[in-house]
Design an enzyme around this catalytic site. Structure first.
Site, PDB file in Angstrom:
ATOM      1  N   ASP A 196      47.440  62.508 -19.484  1.00  0.00           N
ATOM      2  CA  ASP A 196      46.249  62.573 -20.324  1.00  0.00           C
ATOM      3  C   ASP A 196      45.100  61.849 -19.628  1.00  0.00           C
ATOM      4  O   ASP A 196      45.234  61.401 -18.487  1.00  0.00           O
ATOM      5  CB  ASP A 196      46.539  62.001 -21.721  1.00  0.00           C
ATOM      6  CG  ASP A 196      46.867  60.507 -21.683  1.00  0.00           C
ATOM      7  OD1 ASP A 196      46.805  59.890 -20.596  1.00  0.00           O
ATOM      8  OD2 ASP A 196      47.184  59.947 -22.749  1.00  0.00           O
ATOM      9  N   LYS A 252      50.439  68.957 -20.997  1.00  0.00           N
ATOM     10  CA  LYS A 252      50.420  67.565 -21.474  1.00  0.00           C
ATOM     11  C   LYS A 252      51.090  67.463 -22.838  1.00  0.00           C
ATOM     12  O   LYS A 252      51.944  66.597 -23.071  1.00  0.00           O
ATOM     13  CB  LYS A 252      48.972  67.064 -21.535  1.00  0.00           C
ATOM     14  CG  LYS A 252      48.830  65.575 -21.814  1.00  0.00           C
ATOM     15  CD  LYS A 252      48.640  65.235 -23.270  1.00  0.00           C
ATOM     16  CE  LYS A 252      47.257  65.550 -23.773  1.00  0.00           C
ATOM     17  NZ  LYS A 252      47.045  65.091 -25.170  1.00  0.00           N
TER      18      LYS A 252
END
Length: 209
Positions: free
Chosen positions: A149, A131
């Site tokens: 996320d 991420k």
């Protein structure tokens, strides 16, 4: 609800004033950066890991040149004072990453494939997961990686695209969810980097860094 509904909602936003804001933000990401600015983006992404983007940005701005100059101990104290959840670890990661300042640009330009570049970042930059590495790449102008996320996971849950919210994202699971986002990207004609901003807006009502 499902992928079709999410595609329709993205397409509706694409025809609204939000598109202008998102396209402007994408142009900002593409601008040329100094070595120090590249490092600043990297630090921002290190700060947002298991934290919030808003909190990471606020702390980054408060630290100023401290990201380059403070010792690990001083940085940890400052991060704690500014309210970061993991001050010691983040200070360690930031100080460790300073060695990349003179070579980061060359490393980035040595990769033709941004997915391979992401793999390099995950393996070689302490504190970056998929991420965070994707966030860094999008913020310096790359367009074909997904920033998955908790906001994006919540959104995919709401639309019934994911059956349950994963507690953690292994590489395999990250890539599986990214493949779902690639389908939405193809159907909307919006690259993954830009799509992230649309999805964030649907979930939070904001266009963020």
């Amino acid at each position: 609800m499902g992928v079709d509904d999410l595609v329709n909602d993205v397409m509706r936003l694409k025809g609204s004033r939000v598109r202008e804001i998102i396209e402007r933000r994408m142009r900002e990401f593409e601008r040329e950066r100094s070595d120090e600015e590249l490092f600043k983006e990297l630090v921002f992404c290190l700060l947002t890991a298991n934290f919030s983007a808003e909190g990471g940005l606020r702390i980054l701005e408060s630290l100023g040149d401290g990201i380059f100059t403070l010792s690990e101990e001083e940085l940890a104290a400052k991060l704690a004072e500014l309210g970061h959840r993991y001050p010691r670890k983040r200070a360690e990661f930031i100080v460790e990453a300073r060695k990349l300042i003179p070579i980061l640009r060359d490393i980035i330009s040595s990769f033709r494939d941004e997915r391979l570049l992401r793999e390099w970042l995950v393996k070689n930059v302490k504190g970056l997961g998929y991420k965070e590495a994707s966030h860094f790449l999008r913020n310096i102008g790359f367009k074909n990686v997904s920033i998955i996320d908790y906001h994006i996971l919540d959104l995919l849950m709401k639309y019934g695209i994911l059956e349950e919210k994963p507690k953690s994202l292994s590489r395999a699971r990250y890539l599986m969810i990214e493949s779902i986002l690639e389908e939405i990207s193809r159907r909307t004609g919006i690259n993954l980097g830009e799509l992230d901003l649309y999805l964030w807006y649907i979930e939070t009502g904001k266009v963020l860094k």
